[in-house]
Design an enzyme around this catalytic site. Structure first.
Site, PDB file in Angstrom:
ATOM      1  N   SER A  47      45.580 -77.376  13.482  1.00  0.00           N
ATOM      2  CA  SER A  47      46.849 -77.410  12.744  1.00  0.00           C
ATOM      3  C   SER A  47      48.046 -77.496  13.676  1.00  0.00           C
ATOM      4  O   SER A  47      49.149 -77.860  13.247  1.00  0.00           O
ATOM      5  CB  SER A  47      46.970 -76.151  11.873  1.00  0.00           C
ATOM      6  OG  SER A  47      46.955 -74.986  12.687  1.00  0.00           O
ATOM      7  N   LYS A  48      47.863 -77.179  14.948  1.00  0.00           N
ATOM      8  CA  LYS A  48      48.979 -77.153  15.894  1.00  0.00           C
ATOM      9  C   LYS A  48      49.520 -78.548  16.204  1.00  0.00           C
ATOM     10  O   LYS A  48      50.623 -78.682  16.738  1.00  0.00           O
ATOM     11  CB  LYS A  48      48.567 -76.441  17.182  1.00  0.00           C
ATOM     12  CG  LYS A  48      48.170 -74.983  16.983  1.00  0.00           C
ATOM     13  CD  LYS A  48      49.312 -74.150  16.413  1.00  0.00           C
ATOM     14  CE  LYS A  48      48.950 -72.675  16.367  1.00  0.00           C
ATOM     15  NZ  LYS A  48      50.043 -71.828  15.860  1.00  0.00           N
ATOM     16  N   ASP A  49      48.757 -79.600  15.886  1.00  0.00           N
ATOM     17  CA  ASP A  49      49.293 -80.959  16.037  1.00  0.00           C
ATOM     18  C   ASP A  49      50.596 -81.117  15.265  1.00  0.00           C
ATOM     19  O   ASP A  49      51.525 -81.793  15.708  1.00  0.00           O
ATOM     20  CB  ASP A  49      48.301 -81.992  15.492  1.00  0.00           C
ATOM     21  CG  ASP A  49      47.126 -82.232  16.417  1.00  0.00           C
ATOM     22  OD1 ASP A  49      47.032 -81.554  17.467  1.00  0.00           O
ATOM     23  OD2 ASP A  49      46.291 -83.090  16.087  1.00  0.00           O
ATOM     24  N   ALA A  52      53.544 -79.365  17.142  1.00  0.00           N
ATOM     25  CA  ALA A  52      53.829 -80.017  18.419  1.00  0.00           C
ATOM     26  C   ALA A  52      54.649 -81.281  18.194  1.00  0.00           C
ATOM     27  O   ALA A  52      55.680 -81.500  18.849  1.00  0.00           O
ATOM     28  CB  ALA A  52      52.534 -80.341  19.153  1.00  0.00           C
ATOM     29  N   THR A  79      47.785 -75.013  20.535  1.00  0.00           N
ATOM     30  CA  THR A  79      49.128 -75.584  20.618  1.00  0.00           C
ATOM     31  C   THR A  79      49.286 -76.356  21.914  1.00  0.00           C
ATOM     32  O   THR A  79      49.871 -77.449  21.945  1.00  0.00           O
ATOM     33  CB  THR A  79      50.199 -74.486  20.529  1.00  0.00           C
ATOM     34  OG1 THR A  79      50.032 -73.755  19.316  1.00  0.00           O
ATOM     35  CG2 THR A  79      51.600 -75.080  20.550  1.00  0.00           C
TER      36      THR A  79
END
Length: 345
Positions: A47-49, A52, A79
């Protein structure tokens, strides 16, 4: 060449629009319907895409990030991978301060994506100069032309999920979602999704998942920071030893805590029953779901969405390693695995 909907200019265009997948076997005897938002379908496998890309592009729009600059961040791994991926495409240098609790797999992945990695001791206070928070701050001060993402205290962390993940879940459930269950680390995921969903239907119940050894659950209940809650634990990307401003506690209805051991076993259970190869934090989210159902949280008419934040490949040296599980004391006569590997000589 005529543009095809399955042809992309670069990997960043694949971020978001992840699938909602019905959970069947593990929830067969549960009241209600259960769906996993599987964020491993992002190109960076987490989910950190989303944060970012959103934070970096917002920094570009504001003119505080210019070609050739350096992006610095603190991360438990996911992340950092996403920032490194975006940096490669956009042409930035990437420096990451990583907790020593991060799996060797994650650290190796960060190096493979061209990032310079500083591994910092996990079990020190946030204001200790060796902590990954302080190391990142120092590097930012020392390196000219750098920006510090600081996901724990960045409103854009929340905005990324408010703009994308929340609307996706609302559309995918046709507005019928009754509960959201999500792990809370920086808090951006749960806060952003909750903000959007509660604007559509304030009756949706949002439940955060915290770790034993973290301060978030007690802070939510008392609004007091209690450092006596803090002690070492193994789950990455879940819980905190500080209070992130990227967590909007008013948008979360309750917290439930899960153990390292149960979360590790549940990650394995998801993989070998639902066919979804999930990460340690996803196992924690599913463990919380099991505990909530056992407490009678859900009814037959409920539609529950649980966030699976990342992919199991990040944890091959941890929860998917029998040796690591044994070393942690997570195997006993009831939980020991049966080897399915035979070597033919």
């Amino acid at each position: 060449m005529e543009k095809n909907k399955n042809v992309f200019d670069n990997v960043l265009q694949l971020i978001g629009s992840t699938p909602l997948i019905k959970l069947n076997k593990m929830t067969a005897n549960f009241d209600g319907e259960y769906y996993a938002k599987v964020e491993a379908f992002n190109p960076g496998h987490s989910s950190k895409d989303r944060i970012a890309l959103h934070i970096i592009e917002e920094a570009e729009r504001q003119g505080i990030l210019n070609p050739g600059d350096t992006i610095i961040e603190t991360t438990s791994g996911n992340t950092g991978f996403s920032i490194a991926m975006v940096s490669i495409i956009k042409g930035y240098e990437c420096i990451l301060a990583v907790s020593s609790k991060s799996s060797a797999d994650k650290i190796d992945m960060l190096k493979s994506m061209g990032a310079k990695v500083y591994v910092c001791p996990a079990h020190v206070k946030a204001d200790d100069p060796r902590s990954y928070y302080q190391v990142a701050k120092r590097l930012h001060e020392e390196i000219k032309g750098s920006i510090y993402i600081n996901q724990y205290f960045n409103q854009l962390n929340i905005d990324a999920h408010y703009n994308t993940t929340g609307p996706e879940i609302w559309d995918q459930t046709n507005g019928e979602i009754t509960h959201l269950v999500a792990c809370s680390g920086t808090g951006g995921t749960i806060s952003g999704i909750s903000k959007y969903l509660k604007e559509q239907n304030p009756n949706i119940k949002v439940i955060g998942v915290d770790a034993y050894g973290s301060v978030l659950k007690k802070y939510h209940e008392t609004r007091e920071f209690d450092d006596k809650e803090i002690y070492p634990y193994r789950i990455e990307g879940l819980g905190k030893n500080l209070i992130p401003t990227a967590t909007d506690f008013d948008l979360i209805d309750k917290f439930v805590k899960v153990t390292d051991e149960q979360s590790a076993h549940t990650a394995r259970e998801v993989s070998n029953t639902e066919g979804l190869f999930v990460g340690y934090t996803s196992g924690a989210a599913m463990q919380a779901l099991k505990q909530l159902e056992a407490e009678g949280e859900f009814s037959p008419s409920d539609k529950v969405v649980v966030i699976f934040p990342d992919h199991g490949s990040r944890y091959m040296s941890k929860v998917y390693s029998d040796k690591w599980m044994e070393d942690q004391g997570f195997f006993d006569s009831k939980t020991a695995t049966v080897s399915t590997i035979e070597y033919i000589k």
